[in-house]
Design a protein around this motif. Structure first.
Motif, PDB file in Angstrom:
ATOM      1  N   LEU B  48       0.828  -1.213   0.000  1.00  0.00           N
ATOM      2  CA  LEU B  48       0.000   0.000   0.000  1.00  0.00           C
ATOM      3  C   LEU B  48       0.862   1.263   0.000  1.00  0.00           C
ATOM      4  N   ILE B  51      -0.577   8.772   0.132  1.00  0.00           N
ATOM      5  CA  ILE B  51      -0.387  10.068  -0.532  1.00  0.00           C
ATOM      6  C   ILE B  51      -1.117  11.150   0.260  1.00  0.00           C
ATOM      7  N   LEU B 142       2.182   8.642 -10.203  1.00  0.00           N
ATOM      8  CA  LEU B 142       2.067   7.304 -10.801  1.00  0.00           C
ATOM      9  C   LEU B 142       3.449   6.688 -11.001  1.00  0.00           C
ATOM     10  N   CYS B 145       4.717   5.491  -7.733  1.00  0.00           N
ATOM     11  CA  CYS B 145       4.007   4.264  -7.329  1.00  0.00           C
ATOM     12  C   CYS B 145       4.599   3.057  -8.045  1.00  0.00           C
ATOM     13  N   ILE B 150       3.892  -0.320  -5.909  1.00  0.00           N
ATOM     14  CA  ILE B 150       2.680  -0.192  -5.096  1.00  0.00           C
ATOM     15  C   ILE B 150       1.494  -0.825  -5.810  1.00  0.00           C
ATOM     16  N   ASP B 151       0.715  -1.608  -5.067  1.00  0.00           N
ATOM     17  CA  ASP B 151      -0.456  -2.278  -5.647  1.00  0.00           C
ATOM     18  C   ASP B 151      -1.736  -1.480  -5.428  1.00  0.00           C
ATOM     19  N   VAL B 152      -1.841  -0.819  -4.264  1.00  0.00           N
ATOM     20  CA  VAL B 152      -3.048  -0.049  -3.925  1.00  0.00           C
ATOM     21  C   VAL B 152      -2.615   1.244  -3.230  1.00  0.00           C
ATOM     22  N   ALA B 153      -3.455   2.279  -3.338  1.00  0.00           N
ATOM     23  CA  ALA B 153      -3.053   3.560  -2.749  1.00  0.00           C
ATOM     24  C   ALA B 153      -4.163   4.145  -1.884  1.00  0.00           C
ATOM     25  N   MET B 154      -3.721   4.759  -0.782  1.00  0.00           N
ATOM     26  CA  MET B 154      -4.645   5.508   0.087  1.00  0.00           C
ATOM     27  C   MET B 154      -4.281   6.984  -0.047  1.00  0.00           C
ATOM     28  N   LEU B 155      -5.264   7.809  -0.365  1.00  0.00           N
ATOM     29  CA  LEU B 155      -5.013   9.243  -0.538  1.00  0.00           C
ATOM     30  C   LEU B 155      -5.745   9.998   0.558  1.00  0.00           C
ATOM     31  N   VAL B 156      -5.016  10.878   1.229  1.00  0.00           N
ATOM     32  CA  VAL B 156      -5.633  11.603   2.335  1.00  0.00           C
ATOM     33  C   VAL B 156      -5.415  13.106   2.166  1.00  0.00           C
TER      34      VAL B 156
END
Lengths: 129, 158
Positions: B48, B51, B142, B145, B150-156
């Motif tokens: 994971l 960002i 990108l 990543c 990276i397989d999945v991303a969390m954006l906050v």
């Protein structure tokens, strides 16, 4: 951030956004969005509330795994500890601050002209406070 | 308007700009269709990436708006958030866990929910210009990543 999320999704990377500006995120359109109904600044939970923060992160992970299609919005079940006054207060414009905001705008435009003249090509959104 | 309601941020921002003498309203990005990538493999096998819209709390991060890649270990003590539009009258960003959950993600990975947290997290500036985001920042994120697999991303966003 929604635009970054869309770009990653278009290129095969699943994303989840945790945020507090529901209208902005849904207007843009994203794959998965967890909405925390807090003042802007703490989408992952109350400062100091570690268990609440972990709960939000885990729920976002669950959304990542369980969403079946684009535009999936979930909400956290947490409420802001300080009541609801913050909702009316965000970027409030009334007679008490109208003149101050007008002067702030003038100052900002002067700064923008100077920044442009120095070759700056990036600008943030206007900060609320 | 008392009580609970979803704050209309777009309208509030339009009014706030107008009050500062800007005549042209900001236009938010809007799309008819939304891309959706399914998980490429079971989550417990995924790396994971994280960002944030906060900038590194460094001399460069405080002065230059651009994409940054920073190490997740050790967890940074603070991030630079002064230029972001969070609600400074009612809260603060002194607790990283409230907006950049590196430690919580690490403990969640240790519990086996996903494979690992990437060694780097990324800062993406909140931009007035959508063009800068679409043409420069998003492609750079990108790229990062992919470099970090990276397989999945969390954006906050704050």
């Amino acid at each position: 951030m929604s635009l970054v999320s869309r770009h990653l999704e278009e290129n095969g990377i699943p994303t989840v956004i945790i945020g507090s500006a529901l209208d902005v995120v849904e207007h843009c359109g994203v794959a998965r969005y967890l909405h925390t109904d807090f003042p802007l600044g703490n989408p992952c939970g109350d400062p100091g509330n570690i268990f609440g923060q972990i709960g939000i992160v885990r729920r976002a992970i669950k959304l990542l795994e369980e969403a079946e299609g684009p535009g999936t919005t979930w909400r956290t079940n947490q409420s802001w500890r300080g009541g609801d006054e913050w909702r009316d207060d965000y970027a409030k414009v009334d007679d008490s601050n109208r003149e101050e905001l007008r002067l702030r705008g003038e100052k900002r435009r002067q700064q923008q002209v100077a920044a442009k003249a120095s070759g700056e090509t990036r600008a943030p959104m206007i900060s609320e406070a | 308007m008392p009580g609970k309601y979803d704050v209309p941020y777009m309208q509030r921002t339009r009014d706030f700009y107008r009050a500062q003498g800007y005549e042209k309203d900001y236009v938010w990005a809007n799309h008819d269709e939304t891309p959706f990538a399914p998980l490429p493999k079971p989550l417990r096998e995924c790396r994971l990436g994280l960002i944030t819209t906060a900038m590194p709390d460094t001399v460069e991060g405080r002065s230059k708006r651009q994409v940054y890649a920073s190490m997740t270990t050790p967890t940074p003590h603070s991030m630079y958030t002064d230029e972001l539009s969070w609600q400074k009258t009612v809260t603060h960003t002194n607790d990283l866990g409230s907006f950049l959950p590196i430690n919580h993600l690490r403990s969640t990975a240790r519990a086996g929910v996903f494979e690992s947290l990437s060694g780097r997290f990324y800062s993406a500036p909140t931009e007035y210009s959508k063009r800068n985001t679409v043409e420069k920042d998003a492609p750079r994120i990108l790229e990062l990543c992919r470099e970090d697999q990276i397989d999945v991303a969390m954006l906050v966003p704050l």
